[in-house]
Design a protein around this motif. Structure first.
Motif, PDB file in Angstrom:
ATOM      1  N   GLU A 154      15.185 -26.680 -60.238  1.00 36.07           N
ATOM      2  CA  GLU A 154      14.619 -27.896 -59.652  1.00 36.07           C
ATOM      3  C   GLU A 154      15.439 -29.111 -60.042  1.00 36.07           C
ATOM      4  O   GLU A 154      15.669 -29.993 -59.225  1.00 36.07           O
ATOM      5  CB  GLU A 154      13.178 -28.082 -60.126  1.00 36.07           C
ATOM      6  CG  GLU A 154      12.240 -27.020 -59.577  1.00 36.07           C
ATOM      7  CD  GLU A 154      10.802 -27.483 -59.568  1.00 36.07           C
ATOM      8  OE1 GLU A 154      10.396 -28.112 -60.561  1.00 36.07           O
ATOM      9  OE2 GLU A 154      10.100 -27.219 -58.570  1.00 36.07           O
ATOM     10  N   ALA A 155      15.907 -29.133 -61.308  1.00 32.02           N
ATOM     11  CA  ALA A 155      16.731 -30.256 -61.746  1.00 32.02           C
ATOM     12  C   ALA A 155      17.982 -30.343 -60.882  1.00 32.02           C
ATOM     13  O   ALA A 155      18.378 -31.417 -60.431  1.00 32.02           O
ATOM     14  CB  ALA A 155      17.113 -30.096 -63.217  1.00 32.02           C
ATOM     15  N   ALA A 156      18.595 -29.194 -60.621  1.00 34.98           N
ATOM     16  CA  ALA A 156      19.822 -29.185 -59.833  1.00 34.98           C
ATOM     17  C   ALA A 156      19.559 -29.647 -58.402  1.00 34.98           C
ATOM     18  O   ALA A 156      20.265 -30.517 -57.881  1.00 34.98           O
ATOM     19  CB  ALA A 156      20.432 -27.786 -59.831  1.00 34.98           C
ATOM     20  N   TYR A 157      18.524 -29.094 -57.789  1.00 29.40           N
ATOM     21  CA  TYR A 157      18.210 -29.515 -56.421  1.00 29.40           C
ATOM     22  C   TYR A 157      17.815 -30.985 -56.385  1.00 29.40           C
ATOM     23  O   TYR A 157      18.199 -31.714 -55.481  1.00 29.40           O
ATOM     24  CB  TYR A 157      17.077 -28.651 -55.849  1.00 29.40           C
ATOM     25  CG  TYR A 157      17.533 -27.294 -55.388  1.00 29.40           C
ATOM     26  CD1 TYR A 157      18.699 -27.164 -54.626  1.00 29.40           C
ATOM     27  CD2 TYR A 157      16.822 -26.149 -55.698  1.00 29.40           C
ATOM     28  CE1 TYR A 157      19.121 -25.920 -54.212  1.00 29.40           C
ATOM     29  CE2 TYR A 157      17.239 -24.899 -55.281  1.00 29.40           C
ATOM     30  CZ  TYR A 157      18.394 -24.790 -54.535  1.00 29.40           C
ATOM     31  OH  TYR A 157      18.815 -23.578 -54.114  1.00 29.40           O
ATOM     32  N   GLY A 158      17.063 -31.398 -57.390  1.00 28.20           N
ATOM     33  CA  GLY A 158      16.622 -32.784 -57.451  1.00 28.20           C
ATOM     34  C   GLY A 158      17.763 -33.774 -57.531  1.00 28.20           C
ATOM     35  O   GLY A 158      17.636 -34.932 -57.150  1.00 28.20           O
ATOM     36  N   MET A 159      18.908 -33.320 -58.044  1.00 31.40           N
ATOM     37  CA  MET A 159      20.085 -34.189 -58.148  1.00 31.40           C
ATOM     38  C   MET A 159      20.911 -34.165 -56.867  1.00 31.40           C
ATOM     39  O   MET A 159      21.979 -34.751 -56.810  1.00 31.40           O
ATOM     40  CB  MET A 159      20.991 -33.732 -59.293  1.00 31.40           C
ATOM     41  CG  MET A 159      20.383 -33.864 -60.670  1.00 31.40           C
ATOM     42  SD  MET A 159      20.122 -35.566 -61.135  1.00 31.40           S
ATOM     43  CE  MET A 159      21.806 -36.169 -61.162  1.00 31.40           C
ATOM     44  N   GLY A 160      20.457 -33.432 -55.869  1.00 27.95           N
ATOM     45  CA  GLY A 160      21.201 -33.378 -54.612  1.00 27.95           C
ATOM     46  C   GLY A 160      22.225 -32.264 -54.551  1.00 27.95           C
ATOM     47  O   GLY A 160      23.153 -32.325 -53.749  1.00 27.95           O
ATOM     48  N   SER A 161      22.074 -31.234 -55.397  1.00 25.64           N
ATOM     49  CA  SER A 161      23.001 -30.109 -55.333  1.00 25.64           C
ATOM     50  C   SER A 161      22.713 -29.261 -54.102  1.00 25.64           C
ATOM     51  O   SER A 161      21.557 -29.096 -53.715  1.00 25.64           O
ATOM     52  CB  SER A 161      22.842 -29.198 -56.552  1.00 25.64           C
ATOM     53  OG  SER A 161      22.807 -29.948 -57.727  1.00 25.64           O
ATOM     54  N   THR A 162      23.763 -28.707 -53.534  1.00 26.44           N
ATOM     55  CA  THR A 162      23.566 -27.714 -52.480  1.00 26.44           C
ATOM     56  C   THR A 162      23.206 -26.388 -53.151  1.00 26.44           C
ATOM     57  O   THR A 162      23.267 -26.267 -54.375  1.00 26.44           O
ATOM     58  CB  THR A 162      24.854 -27.518 -51.668  1.00 26.44           C
ATOM     59  OG1 THR A 162      25.869 -27.064 -52.568  1.00 26.44           O
ATOM     60  CG2 THR A 162      25.301 -28.827 -51.037  1.00 26.44           C
ATOM     61  N   GLN A 200      26.208 -25.154 -55.093  1.00 16.89           N
ATOM     62  CA  GLN A 200      26.423 -25.904 -56.336  1.00 16.89           C
ATOM     63  C   GLN A 200      25.375 -25.532 -57.377  1.00 16.89           C
ATOM     64  O   GLN A 200      25.669 -25.452 -58.567  1.00 16.89           O
ATOM     65  CB  GLN A 200      26.369 -27.408 -56.055  1.00 16.89           C
ATOM     66  CG  GLN A 200      27.610 -27.918 -55.335  1.00 16.89           C
ATOM     67  CD  GLN A 200      27.414 -29.319 -54.775  1.00 16.89           C
ATOM     68  OE1 GLN A 200      26.293 -29.755 -54.531  1.00 16.89           O
ATOM     69  NE2 GLN A 200      28.513 -30.012 -54.570  1.00 16.89           N
ATOM     70  N   THR A 201      24.155 -25.312 -56.923  1.00 22.69           N
ATOM     71  CA  THR A 201      23.101 -24.913 -57.849  1.00 22.69           C
ATOM     72  C   THR A 201      23.423 -23.550 -58.457  1.00 22.69           C
ATOM     73  O   THR A 201      23.336 -23.358 -59.674  1.00 22.69           O
ATOM     74  CB  THR A 201      21.748 -24.843 -57.122  1.00 22.69           C
ATOM     75  OG1 THR A 201      21.513 -26.094 -56.498  1.00 22.69           O
ATOM     76  CG2 THR A 201      20.625 -24.538 -58.091  1.00 22.69           C
ATOM     77  N   LEU A 239      15.228 -25.675 -64.293  1.00 21.44           N
ATOM     78  CA  LEU A 239      16.656 -25.999 -64.185  1.00 21.44           C
ATOM     79  C   LEU A 239      17.104 -26.002 -62.730  1.00 21.44           C
ATOM     80  O   LEU A 239      17.900 -26.835 -62.305  1.00 21.44           O
ATOM     81  CB  LEU A 239      17.500 -24.985 -64.959  1.00 21.44           C
ATOM     82  CG  LEU A 239      17.634 -25.197 -66.450  1.00 21.44           C
ATOM     83  CD1 LEU A 239      18.717 -24.283 -66.997  1.00 21.44           C
ATOM     84  CD2 LEU A 239      17.978 -26.637 -66.756  1.00 21.44           C
ATOM     85  N   GLY A 258      27.096 -23.967 -60.377  1.00 26.26           N
ATOM     86  CA  GLY A 258      27.198 -25.029 -61.368  1.00 26.26           C
ATOM     87  C   GLY A 258      26.115 -24.959 -62.424  1.00 26.26           C
ATOM     88  O   GLY A 258      26.296 -25.433 -63.542  1.00 26.26           O
ATOM     89  N   VAL A 259      24.967 -24.370 -62.095  1.00 27.72           N
ATOM     90  CA  VAL A 259      23.844 -24.408 -63.032  1.00 27.72           C
ATOM     91  C   VAL A 259      23.322 -23.010 -63.376  1.00 27.72           C
ATOM     92  O   VAL A 259      23.250 -22.631 -64.539  1.00 27.72           O
ATOM     93  CB  VAL A 259      22.691 -25.271 -62.461  1.00 27.72           C
ATOM     94  CG1 VAL A 259      21.470 -25.210 -63.372  1.00 27.72           C
ATOM     95  CG2 VAL A 259      23.151 -26.708 -62.304  1.00 27.72           C
ATOM     96  N   PRO A 289      26.153 -20.502 -65.075  1.00 27.33           N
ATOM     97  CA  PRO A 289      26.444 -20.868 -66.468  1.00 27.33           C
ATOM     98  C   PRO A 289      25.244 -20.675 -67.386  1.00 27.33           C
ATOM     99  O   PRO A 289      25.391 -20.192 -68.510  1.00 27.33           O
ATOM    100  CB  PRO A 289      26.822 -22.351 -66.375  1.00 27.33           C
ATOM    101  CG  PRO A 289      27.228 -22.574 -64.977  1.00 27.33           C
ATOM    102  CD  PRO A 289      26.466 -21.599 -64.136  1.00 27.33           C
TER     103      PRO A 289
END
Ligand SMILES: Nc1ncnc2c1ncn2[C@@H]1O[C@H](COP(=O)(O)OP(=O)(O)O)[C@@H](O)[C@H]1O
Ligand SMILES: [Mg+2]
Lengths: 291, 254
Positions: A175-183, A186-187, A173, A190-191, A194
């Motif tokens: 990696e998914a967040a970072y892969g989407m360009g999250s800082t 935000q990771t 999860l 936001g991820v 939660p």
């Protein structure tokens, strides 16, 4: 060989049985004394009267002032411990490197090993005078400093349980967040938070349970005046401190005054029992989610 | 091999995990709007290499590279490059589907949300468009507010593709995207890759030779951290030059 195993099995069974027996007898004593209490004071009176003065000539048996005191110190403690504990958990998980982590974690644990008497005197002799320097109406005994210091005490509980919860979130999860360009921020918010929310909630509930049962700090720093108020600046009394006060006093065994501590204890027991069950239930749901 | 327009390029790339030399002076240029497949035995460095293109290895302690990675001719490892911006340009789909524990809708619009886009109309339109591109719209259009975790594995992986498409990258990196899926879901993903290459540059790691044959235009064969052979997929499979490539594609090891 078989005999040896039988003996070990027997010993294990015995220790389990003793544990259960002790728990049952505690509940039994609590219940039977409470029943005697409630045969003299109705539950309605217990729950609705606005004063708690069982030791006075004019007796009032309303538990609400003690509940209010407990509630107040607990809310203040959580208000201090949750933001700080969660920030520490997030920092350790998302930002800190391994070396810093191994250095800071034992340090946090130290907070949890300080005797609560020490915390109590810290609240009374350091925090209260400090707060009084800019809160003019603050009494010498008050819920505010007791609550704040109690919050400091439970920071490690929230930070370490929340940290466990956040690191239990699958790496995929993050990696998914970072892969989407999250800082990183935000990771984290936001991820990770939660996704770990049920675990964090469990840590908060256990912390509440701890705060509700905390005795020494409030006994020393919050005063012993049952008062139906949510004003943090004045002396109050919590359920636990009342029990200590009566237990240490010279109330005759078997009297109604004596039985009030069992009624108060029963109330406390119901609260912590419900909280622990709630956390257990959340934990179970949470485990299902990631299996 | 002749590359018309090189979208991604590695120049003298070496990569290390601490002392371990994981990639050895790799030189490769990848065609824009084409599918390039990385094949090779497990542990040869395919994932490591793929993850240099969106700098996903940055978080691994002790990892470092030497050499250059170019995206549209620009080095992505210089100090002025922001990794979060880079990853909006270079999307990634992982081996195991990894949807967020949020609703289907929130998964797809996640990338827009973190960019601060709040306009509901834009979010909804992007959601529908991305799900349609990922060939998932018809299956989920009535349950966008349901948890993504309730979808099947194949649906989850297409959702992850939709999520990546929603931020309009120009490159999509896929690390064995179908290895955890059943044959029918795998076929759907392969069809999808074929559709997507009209608009995107795709780099896919695969363990499965047939899959490389079906979906890719070019294939690169890696062996123990080296790029052994790089050619048009057809050429590679019909007349491999290196004996190691030959052995691998005929199934003699790996
Ligand atoms: N985080 C890591 N730390 C140390 N070594 C790693 C790490 N990740 C991968 N490696 C090593 O690098 C080599 C290449 O791994 P990888 O790129 O995952 O191979 P592939 O994807 O081709 O199976 C392997 O030998 C692996 O053991
Ligand atoms: Mg791999």
């Amino acid at each position: 060989m078989r005999v040896q195993e039988k003996i070990i099995e027997g010993l294990l069974w015995l220790s389990a049985a003793i544990t259960i027996l002790i728990t049952v007898s505690i509940i039994w004593v609590l219940l039977s004394e409470s029943v005697l209490f409630f045969s003299e004071v109705s539950i309605v009176r217990f729950l609705t009267e606005k004063e708690w003065t069982p030791l006075f000539a004019e007796k009032k048996f309303g538990i609400m002032p003690l509940v209010a005191g407990t509630f107040l110190t607990t809310v203040i403690a959580i208000a201090v411990a949750l933001p700080i504990g969660l920030t520490i958990a997030i920092y350790l998980n998302e930002y800190a490197n391994a070396r810093f982590k191994t250095f800071i974690k034992p340090l946090l644990e130290v907070l949890a090993t300080i005797p609560t008497v020490v915390y109590g005197f810290f609240a009374l002799t350091v925090v209260t005078p400090f707060l009084q320097s800019f809160i003019p109406g603050l009494a010498g005994f008050n819920a505010l400093s007791a609550g704040i210091v109690m919050g400091i005490m439970i920071i490690p509980m929230i930070s370490s349980l929340s940290e466990d919860a956040i690191s239990a979130v699958p790496r995929s999860l993050r990696e998914a967040a970072y892969g989407m360009g999250s800082t990183r921020l935000q990771t984290a918010f936001g991820v990770m938070v939660p996704a770990a929310s049920s675990g964090i909630l469990v840590s908060v509930i256990l912390a509440i349970s701890r705060a509700v049962g905390e005795t020494m700090i409030v006994a020393i720093a919050a005063g012993q005046q049952p008062r139906l108020t949510l004003n943090p600046l004045v002396p109050i009394e919590t359920i636990t401190t009342y029990i200590v006060q009566v237990s240490l006093g010279d109330v005759p065994h078997g009297s109604l005054e004596y039985r009030t501590i069992f009624a108060a204890g029963m109330t406390l027991f119901v609260f912590t029992f419900l909280l622990n069950n709630l956390s257990f239930w959340i934990k179970k749901k949470y485990q299902e989610k990631y299996d | 091999m002749n590359i018309k327009h090189s979208k991604l390029e590695a120049i003298n790339l070496d990569a290390y995990y601490g002392d371990f030399h994981a990639l050895k002076s790799i030189n490769i240029a990848m065609e824009e709007k084409a599918v390039t497949a990385f094949i090779g035995p497990s542990g040869c460095g395919k994932s490591t290499f793929l993850r240099t293109f969106n700098r996903m290895n940055d978080y691994i302690d002790g990892f470092r590279i030497e050499g250059q990675i170019l995206l549209d001719g620009r080095d992505i490892y210089t100090d002025d490059v922001r990794v979060d911006e880079l990853r909006k340009e270079v999307g990634m789909v992982f081996q195991k589907p990894n949807p967020f524990p949020k609703t289907i809708y929130e998964n797809v619009v996640y990338g827009l949300r973190i960019q601060g886009i709040k306009d509901k109309k834009i979010l909804q339109e992007t959601c529908e468009k991305s799900l349609q591109q990922a060939a998932l719209w018809n299956e989920v259009k009535d349950k966008l507010d349901k948890s993504a975790l309730a979808l099947s594995g194949g649906q989850q992986q297409r959702l992850c593709i939709a999520r990546a498409l929603a931020i309009q990258p120009s490159v999509i990196l896929m690390d064995e995207p179908a290895s955890a899926l059943d044959p029918i879901s795998t076929a759907k993903i392969e069809d999808l890759i074929y559709e997507l290459k009209k608009d995107y540059t795709i780099v896919i790691v695969t363990h499965n030779m047939q899959q490389a044959g079906r979906v890719s235009d070019h294939t690169a064969f890696f062996y123990m951290g080296e790029l052994v052979e790089y050619a048009k997929t057809k050429t590679m499979f019909t007349s491999p030059k290196d004996t190691r490539t030959q052995n691998y594609i005929t199934g003699r090891f790996g």
